[in-house]
Design an enzyme around this catalytic site. Structure first.
Site, short mmCIF file in Angstrom:
data_model
loop_
_atom_site.label_atom_id
_atom_site.label_comp_id
_atom_site.label_asym_id
_atom_site.label_seq_id
_atom_site.Cartn_x
_atom_site.Cartn_y
_atom_site.Cartn_z
N TYR A 137 0.86 -1.19 0.00
CA TYR A 137 0.00 0.00 0.00
C TYR A 137 0.89 1.23 0.00
O TYR A 137 1.54 1.54 1.00
CB TYR A 137 -0.90 -0.05 1.24
CG TYR A 137 -1.91 1.05 1.39
CD1 TYR A 137 -2.19 1.97 0.37
CD2 TYR A 137 -2.63 1.18 2.58
CE1 TYR A 137 -3.14 2.96 0.54
CE2 TYR A 137 -3.59 2.16 2.77
CZ TYR A 137 -3.84 3.06 1.73
OH TYR A 137 -4.78 4.05 1.91
N LYS A 165 -1.40 -1.35 -4.06
CA LYS A 165 -2.36 -0.27 -4.20
C LYS A 165 -1.59 1.05 -4.14
O LYS A 165 -0.85 1.30 -3.18
CB LYS A 165 -3.40 -0.30 -3.08
CG LYS A 165 -4.30 0.94 -3.05
CD LYS A 165 -5.15 1.03 -1.80
CE LYS A 165 -5.98 2.31 -1.79
NZ LYS A 165 -6.82 2.46 -0.57
#
Length: 293
Positions: A137, A165
């Site tokens: 992330y 992400k």
């Protein structure tokens, strides 16, 4: 689980509160509502879920409630961010025992000068002992720096590290990740207004906060973007998101999403925890108008 198991629109769930406690009933209703509106996966205990404001017991409650509500219909990717390997590993073990399908992991935050080599060591050490696939992330606004593309390239071959992400908003960075990783490595756009551009460039979809409140719009945009109708998808994205996204950037994604969800009757309260605060009345009115009924 293959490295390319996550695709489409995944929703980073808000954590509903009622009188200061986690509202499990509203969370279950939200998960069910999102699945009914064709969302492809759910992500509890992320940034939009106010994970940093949850106690350890509440973290476990949110994960268990989400897994139970999803009932295996869509993947559950549990946020497990932390600054030390032991805590992160314990969170991953719990997520696995609860039935989550994967976890979402930031690089360590607060440290003032983490090096790419140190971040790589952190990710690989966690991954070596993880019973679940890891989605990295990248959110430099909260961690102090991006995950360097060379770090992503170095860890992408690890069996347990399956994707990333990107919530940086830096599309050039995202394009660089597409260049340095192969097709088996899942790349998900976390910046809502870059969803269509990401798909057009070769992403696998996104983890997008506004899918909490307008999942039907995201489902339409997803189908158009992956179906090759990029022009229509971009028009719909540019019509639906800029004002809502602007409010999110100013007031916080959880705050705006909860205001919209309360208006749509999905959760019972728009309550947030400090340091987030309730929205001004005029902003709430605008959000109600923007999300519709």
């Amino acid at each position: 689980m293959s490295k390319n198991s996550f695709h489409g629109v995944l929703c980073p769930l808000v954590t509903p509160f009622a009188d200061g406690t986690v509202d499990e009933a509203s969370l279950s209703t939200l998960v069910d509502w999102l699945i009914e509106h064709d969302i492809d996966g759910v992500v509890p205990c992320g940034t939009t879920g106010e994970f940093a404001s949850l106690s350890p017991a509440e973290f476990r409650t949110v994960i268990e409630t989400t897994v139970d509500a999803a009932e295996g219909r869509v993947p559950v990717v549990a946020g497990v961010a932390g600054t030390d390997i032991q805590t992160v590993s314990e969170r991953i073990e719990f997520a696995a025992s609860a039935g989550a399908d994967a976890v979402l992991l930031t690089q360590p935050y607060f440290h003032t000068a983490p090096t790419p080599a140190g971040n790589q060591q952190f990710f690989e050490t966690v991954a070596d002992g993880s019973p679940l696939p890891l989605v990295l992330y990248n959110i430099p606004a909260c961690t102090g720096q991006p995950i360097a593309p060379e770090t992503v390239a170095a860890v992408a071959d690890h069996d347990a590290i399956v994707g990333l992400k990107d919530s940086s908003g830096d599309f050039d960075y995202f394009l660089e990740l597409l260049r340095v990783t192969d097709d088996e490595f899942t790349l998900l756009e976390g910046y809502d207004q870059h969803f269509v551009s990401g798909v057009h460039a070769g992403s696998d979809g996104g983890i997008n906060a506004l899918s909490n409140v307008v999942p039907e719009v995201f489902a339409e945009i997803r189908d158009e973007a992956f179906g090759g109708d990029t022009h229509t998808a971009l028009e719909r994205e540019q019509e639906a998101f800029p004002d809502l996204f602007g409010y999110c950037m100013e007031y916080g994604f959880a705050t705006v999403a909860k205001a919209g969800l309360e208006h749509r009757g999905v959760i019972d309260s728009a309550e947030v925890r400090p340091p987030l605060v309730s929205l001004p009345d005029d902003v709430v009115t605008d959000i109600h108008h923007l999300v519709g009924n």
